[in-house]
Design a protein around this motif. Structure first.
Motif, PDB file in Angstrom:
ATOM      1  N   LYS A 165      83.014   0.790   8.649  1.00 24.04           N
ATOM      2  CA  LYS A 165      83.973   1.242   9.313  1.00 24.04           C
ATOM      3  C   LYS A 165      83.515   0.732  10.931  1.00 24.04           C
ATOM      4  CE  LYS A 165      85.628   4.753   6.311  1.00 24.04           C
ATOM      5  NZ  LYS A 165      86.151   5.933   5.940  1.00 24.04           N
ATOM      6  N   ALA A 166      84.233   0.188  11.344  1.00 22.36           N
ATOM      7  CA  ALA A 166      84.358  -0.364  12.790  1.00 22.36           C
ATOM      8  C   ALA A 166      84.348   0.843  13.784  1.00 22.36           C
ATOM      9  CB  ALA A 166      84.981  -1.397  13.367  1.00 22.36           C
ATOM     10  N   ASP A 167      83.487   1.252  14.514  1.00 20.42           N
ATOM     11  CA  ASP A 167      83.550   2.352  15.323  1.00 20.42           C
ATOM     12  C   ASP A 167      83.344   2.133  16.887  1.00 20.42           C
ATOM     13  OD1 ASP A 167      83.334   4.564  16.710  1.00 20.42           O
ATOM     14  OD2 ASP A 167      82.014   5.723  15.353  1.00 20.42           O
ATOM     15  N   PRO A 168      84.420   1.560  17.368  1.00 24.53           N
ATOM     16  CA  PRO A 168      84.257   1.286  18.959  1.00 24.53           C
ATOM     17  C   PRO A 168      83.751   2.241  19.821  1.00 24.53           C
ATOM     18  CG  PRO A 168      86.473   1.124  18.440  1.00 24.53           C
ATOM     19  CD  PRO A 168      85.765   1.455  16.948  1.00 24.53           C
ATOM     20  N   GLN A 169      84.175   3.566  19.487  1.00 27.63           N
ATOM     21  CA  GLN A 169      83.665   4.453  20.334  1.00 27.63           C
ATOM     22  C   GLN A 169      82.085   4.712  20.266  1.00 27.63           C
ATOM     23  OE1 GLN A 169      86.284   4.890  18.019  1.00 27.63           O
ATOM     24  NE2 GLN A 169      87.924   4.731  19.669  1.00 27.63           N
ATOM     25  N   THR A 170      81.639   4.691  19.500  1.00 27.34           N
ATOM     26  CA  THR A 170      80.200   4.947  19.175  1.00 27.34           C
ATOM     27  C   THR A 170      79.228   3.671  19.885  1.00 27.34           C
ATOM     28  OG1 THR A 170      80.380   5.988  17.034  1.00 27.34           O
ATOM     29  CG2 THR A 170      78.306   4.828  17.549  1.00 27.34           C
ATOM     30  N   LEU A 171      80.123   2.335  19.654  1.00 27.06           N
ATOM     31  CA  LEU A 171      79.521   1.335  20.304  1.00 27.06           C
ATOM     32  C   LEU A 171      79.657   1.331  21.871  1.00 27.06           C
ATOM     33  CD1 LEU A 171      78.099  -1.594  20.323  1.00 27.06           C
ATOM     34  CD2 LEU A 171      80.526  -2.590  20.057  1.00 27.06           C
ATOM     35  N   ASP A 172      80.587   2.148  22.670  1.00 31.85           N
ATOM     36  CA  ASP A 172      80.738   2.087  23.903  1.00 31.85           C
ATOM     37  C   ASP A 172      79.716   3.006  24.324  1.00 31.85           C
ATOM     38  OD1 ASP A 172      82.874   0.372  24.245  1.00 31.85           O
ATOM     39  OD2 ASP A 172      84.285   2.028  24.189  1.00 31.85           O
ATOM     40  N   ARG A 173      79.334   4.192  23.330  1.00 29.73           N
ATOM     41  CA  ARG A 173      78.276   5.265  23.779  1.00 29.73           C
ATOM     42  C   ARG A 173      76.871   4.543  23.977  1.00 29.73           C
ATOM     43  NH1 ARG A 173      81.228   8.477  20.483  1.00 29.73           N
ATOM     44  NH2 ARG A 173      79.369   8.736  18.795  1.00 29.73           N
ATOM     45  N   LEU A 174      76.645   3.403  22.661  1.00 31.44           N
ATOM     46  CA  LEU A 174      75.443   3.031  22.868  1.00 31.44           C
ATOM     47  C   LEU A 174      75.366   2.288  24.021  1.00 31.44           C
ATOM     48  CD1 LEU A 174      75.041   2.222  19.047  1.00 31.44           C
ATOM     49  CD2 LEU A 174      73.525   3.915  20.187  1.00 31.44           C
ATOM     50  N   ILE A 175      76.388   1.508  24.349  1.00 31.62           N
ATOM     51  CA  ILE A 175      76.227   0.424  25.556  1.00 31.62           C
ATOM     52  C   ILE A 175      75.876   1.219  26.855  1.00 31.62           C
ATOM     53  CG2 ILE A 175      77.744  -1.072  26.901  1.00 31.62           C
ATOM     54  CD1 ILE A 175      78.850  -2.133  24.264  1.00 31.62           C
ATOM     55  N   GLU A 176      76.666   2.558  26.868  1.00 35.84           N
ATOM     56  CA  GLU A 176      76.393   3.242  28.108  1.00 35.84           C
ATOM     57  C   GLU A 176      75.132   3.621  28.311  1.00 35.84           C
ATOM     58  OE1 GLU A 176      77.902   7.867  29.728  1.00 35.84           O
ATOM     59  OE2 GLU A 176      79.226   6.459  28.237  1.00 35.84           O
ATOM     60  N   ARG A 177      74.649   4.272  27.217  1.00 38.99           N
ATOM     61  CA  ARG A 177      73.019   4.509  27.070  1.00 38.99           C
ATOM     62  C   ARG A 177      72.283   3.442  27.167  1.00 38.99           C
ATOM     63  NH1 ARG A 177      72.363   9.155  28.522  1.00 38.99           N
ATOM     64  NH2 ARG A 177      70.105   9.278  27.387  1.00 38.99           N
ATOM     65  N   MET A 190      84.635  -4.334  21.415  1.00 39.02           N
ATOM     66  CA  MET A 190      84.222  -3.829  22.890  1.00 39.02           C
ATOM     67  C   MET A 190      85.283  -3.850  23.928  1.00 39.02           C
ATOM     68  SD  MET A 190      80.531  -5.555  23.628  1.00 39.02           S
ATOM     69  CE  MET A 190      79.704  -6.562  22.272  1.00 39.02           C
ATOM     70  N   SER A 191      85.217  -3.108  24.559  1.00 38.37           N
ATOM     71  CA  SER A 191      86.243  -3.105  25.970  1.00 38.37           C
ATOM     72  C   SER A 191      85.629  -4.084  27.010  1.00 38.37           C
ATOM     73  CB  SER A 191      86.276  -1.733  26.729  1.00 38.37           C
ATOM     74  OG  SER A 191      85.130  -1.289  27.244  1.00 38.37           O
ATOM     75  N   PRO A 192      86.516  -4.731  27.810  1.00 39.49           N
ATOM     76  CA  PRO A 192      86.112  -5.590  28.882  1.00 39.49           C
ATOM     77  C   PRO A 192      84.848  -5.059  29.617  1.00 39.49           C
ATOM     78  CG  PRO A 192      88.483  -5.592  29.012  1.00 39.49           C
ATOM     79  CD  PRO A 192      87.939  -4.468  28.040  1.00 39.49           C
ATOM     80  N   GLN A 193      84.654  -3.802  29.998  1.00 37.79           N
ATOM     81  CA  GLN A 193      83.845  -2.973  30.801  1.00 37.79           C
ATOM     82  C   GLN A 193      82.375  -3.014  29.853  1.00 37.79           C
ATOM     83  OE1 GLN A 193      84.481   0.757  32.191  1.00 37.79           O
ATOM     84  NE2 GLN A 193      82.275   1.185  33.055  1.00 37.79           N
ATOM     85  N   ALA A 194      82.704  -2.726  28.590  1.00 33.40           N
ATOM     86  CA  ALA A 194      81.398  -2.886  27.783  1.00 33.40           C
ATOM     87  C   ALA A 194      80.753  -4.213  27.571  1.00 33.40           C
ATOM     88  CB  ALA A 194      81.784  -2.090  26.498  1.00 33.40           C
ATOM     89  N   ARG A 195      81.820  -5.121  27.580  1.00 31.49           N
ATOM     90  CA  ARG A 195      80.887  -6.456  27.507  1.00 31.49           C
ATOM     91  C   ARG A 195      80.306  -6.708  28.719  1.00 31.49           C
ATOM     92  NH1 ARG A 195      86.095  -7.936  25.161  1.00 31.49           N
ATOM     93  NH2 ARG A 195      86.822  -8.777  27.226  1.00 31.49           N
ATOM     94  N   GLY A 196      80.796  -6.545  29.938  1.00 34.51           N
ATOM     95  CA  GLY A 196      80.187  -6.786  30.946  1.00 34.51           C
ATOM     96  C   GLY A 196      78.681  -6.091  31.175  1.00 34.51           C
ATOM     97  N   GLN A 197      78.733  -4.747  30.464  1.00 36.51           N
ATOM     98  CA  GLN A 197      77.382  -4.255  30.723  1.00 36.51           C
ATOM     99  C   GLN A 197      76.446  -4.916  29.657  1.00 36.51           C
ATOM    100  OE1 GLN A 197      79.084  -0.133  30.076  1.00 36.51           O
ATOM    101  NE2 GLN A 197      77.918   0.587  31.907  1.00 36.51           N
ATOM    102  N   PHE A 198      77.047  -5.058  28.154  1.00 38.47           N
ATOM    103  CA  PHE A 198      76.321  -5.662  27.329  1.00 38.47           C
ATOM    104  C   PHE A 198      75.822  -6.848  27.443  1.00 38.47           C
ATOM    105  CE2 PHE A 198      76.367  -8.124  23.214  1.00 38.47           C
ATOM    106  CZ  PHE A 198      75.802  -7.322  22.440  1.00 38.47           C
TER     107      PHE A 198
END
Length: 436
Positions: A311-323, A349-357
């Protein structure tokens, strides 16, 4: 009368044409059998598994799988594709040597029962020394010495090769024919001297004495070691090690320590394949502070649950990218690798997350660029067999610890694209467990 004569002539011509056609069918040569069409069990993979795959790649990869240890995720993938009944690629499916390599790879990765099942349904085993040897090894590794001896007795081609002489001497001695066994043993040693086999079989023939250390290079070594009452331990070939480990034929599982704290315990349960228990445990972990765990640990657990459940979980991915962008260097590397694996499974990923990633640097890759590119192409073209072979090639080069993070992410993405989602998830979970 003329009309009747013409009709009779036409009928005669039709009969002659039919006879000629029948004769042509009778003398037409039969196509060589496709050994890969024989499967061991239901694997969930389609009969067109090898559609578009390269026979050359198969000939390269199968010997690697027989000789090198793999990680649990790669082992499960190898067992799954090699146990599947599906027509082989190019001319490889009709090549007895490649078929033997397939069985050898299955044995080496713990699929001894699968190998035996395939060989039991393969015609002409007694006429093919390569396949017959694979069958004898599968029997010896599963403790069926009588089955191996039966294969040896029925063999009609290549009987004087060193392997068969050694096995025949062992079988003759087991049957109580010590004099004949001694002669066969002497012939085997004169043809191709093997010091290890010599001391083991020599002690057996003598009925006593010091046989020396146990040997676990192949099934015959294993049978002699066991028969002499020696401890079955020490350095072992991948095939013997896998047989001793009694690997399952199901999904990949891992063994990790279950603590300290509830988050680590949940990770250990997930590694053992108990997703339902892990989901229940996670539901009970609430609040800002969890004993023995950091924010990143909890995000990693959520990523494992997401990967294992598919199950795709964008919220968890966002948290990992933030960390991965703000944490201390050690934690940052763990979070970045985890984010890469979750993204490879398709979490958006959100646009902001892609930029960090895009700025992450923690995921190294070691596979040759051409091999990685071939993997990408196979996945994009939805060629499951080819994609699996290339993923296993990279995995075999990496060893039992599994591929580097960058290579693993490409494997996950390619496997998923090719329709091998179960295996993609296993590679992702394995990578997440490695950075826990």
């Amino acid at each position: 009368m003329i009309g009747r004569s013409v009709s009779l002539a036409a009928l005669a011509a039709l009969v002659l044409a039919a006879q000629a056609s029948a004769q042509a069918v009778e003398v037409a040569p039969l196509a060589a059998p496709d050994f890969f069409s024989t499967g061991a069990r239901e694997t969930g993979l389609a009969p067109d598994l090898w559609r578009g795959a390269s026979g050359q790649t198969m000939r390269t990869v199968l010997p690697l799988l027989a000789a090198k240890p793999l990680s649990p995720a790669a082992q499960a993938l190898a067992r799954r594709i090699l146990a599947t009944g599906a027509a082989g690629p190019d001319d490889a499916g009709r090549d007895a040597a490649v078929a033997g390599a397939r069985v050898g790879a299955l044995i080496a990765q713990g699929g001894v029962k699968d190998a035996a099942a395939i060989l039991s349904r393969t015609a002409g085993l007694d006429q093919n020394p390569v396949l017959a040897q694979a069958g004898a090894e599968a029997a010896l590794l599963s403790g069926d010495d009588d089955g191996a001896c039966a294969i040896s007795d029925k063999l009609t081609a290549g009987r004087e090769d060193a392997y068969w002489l050694r096995l025949r001497a062992y079988c003759q001695l087991k049957a109580g024919n010590s004099g004949v066994a001694q002669l066969t043993f002497d012939l085997a040693q004169s043809q191709a001297r093997d010091p290890v086999y010599g001391r083991l079989m020599g002690a057996k023939l003598a009925g006593g004495g010091d046989p020396g250390a146990p040997a676990l290079r192949n099934g015959l070594d294993y049978a002699l070691t066991r028969n002499l009452g020696l401890p079955v331990n020490g350095p072992a070939s991948p095939a013997v090690a896998a047989a001793l480990a009694a690997n399952p034929t199901g999904p990949a599982i891992w063994s990790i320590e279950g603590g300290p704290g509830p988050v680590k315990a949940a990770m250990a349960a997930l590694a053992a394949g108990d997703l339902a228990t892990v989901q229940t445990m996670r539901a009970g972990l609430t609040g800002d502070t969890i004993p023995g765990a950091t924010i990143t640990d909890l995000a990693l657990l959520d990523a494992m649950i997401s990967a294992a459940s598919g199950k795709a979980d964008p919220q968890t991915l966002d948290r990992l990218i933030e960390r991965g962008a703000v944490a201390d260097p050690k934690t940052r590397a763990r979070a970045q690798q985890a984010a890469l694996l979750l993204a490879a499974l398709g979490a958006p990923m959100s646009p902001q997350a892609r930029g960090q990633f895009a700025g992450f640097t923690a995921a190294e890759a070691k596979a040759p660029a051409t091999r990685a590119f071939a993997l990408d192409l196979a996945g994009a073209e939805k060629l499951p067999g080819e994609t699996a072979l290339l993923a296993l090639w990279i995995s075999a080069d990496a060893g039992a610890g599994g591929p580097a993070a960058g290579d693993r992410a490409r494997i996950v993405r390619a496997l998923k694209a090719a329709g091998l989602e179960e295996d993609a998830r296993a590679f992702a979970v394995e990578g997440l467990l490695a950075v826990r």
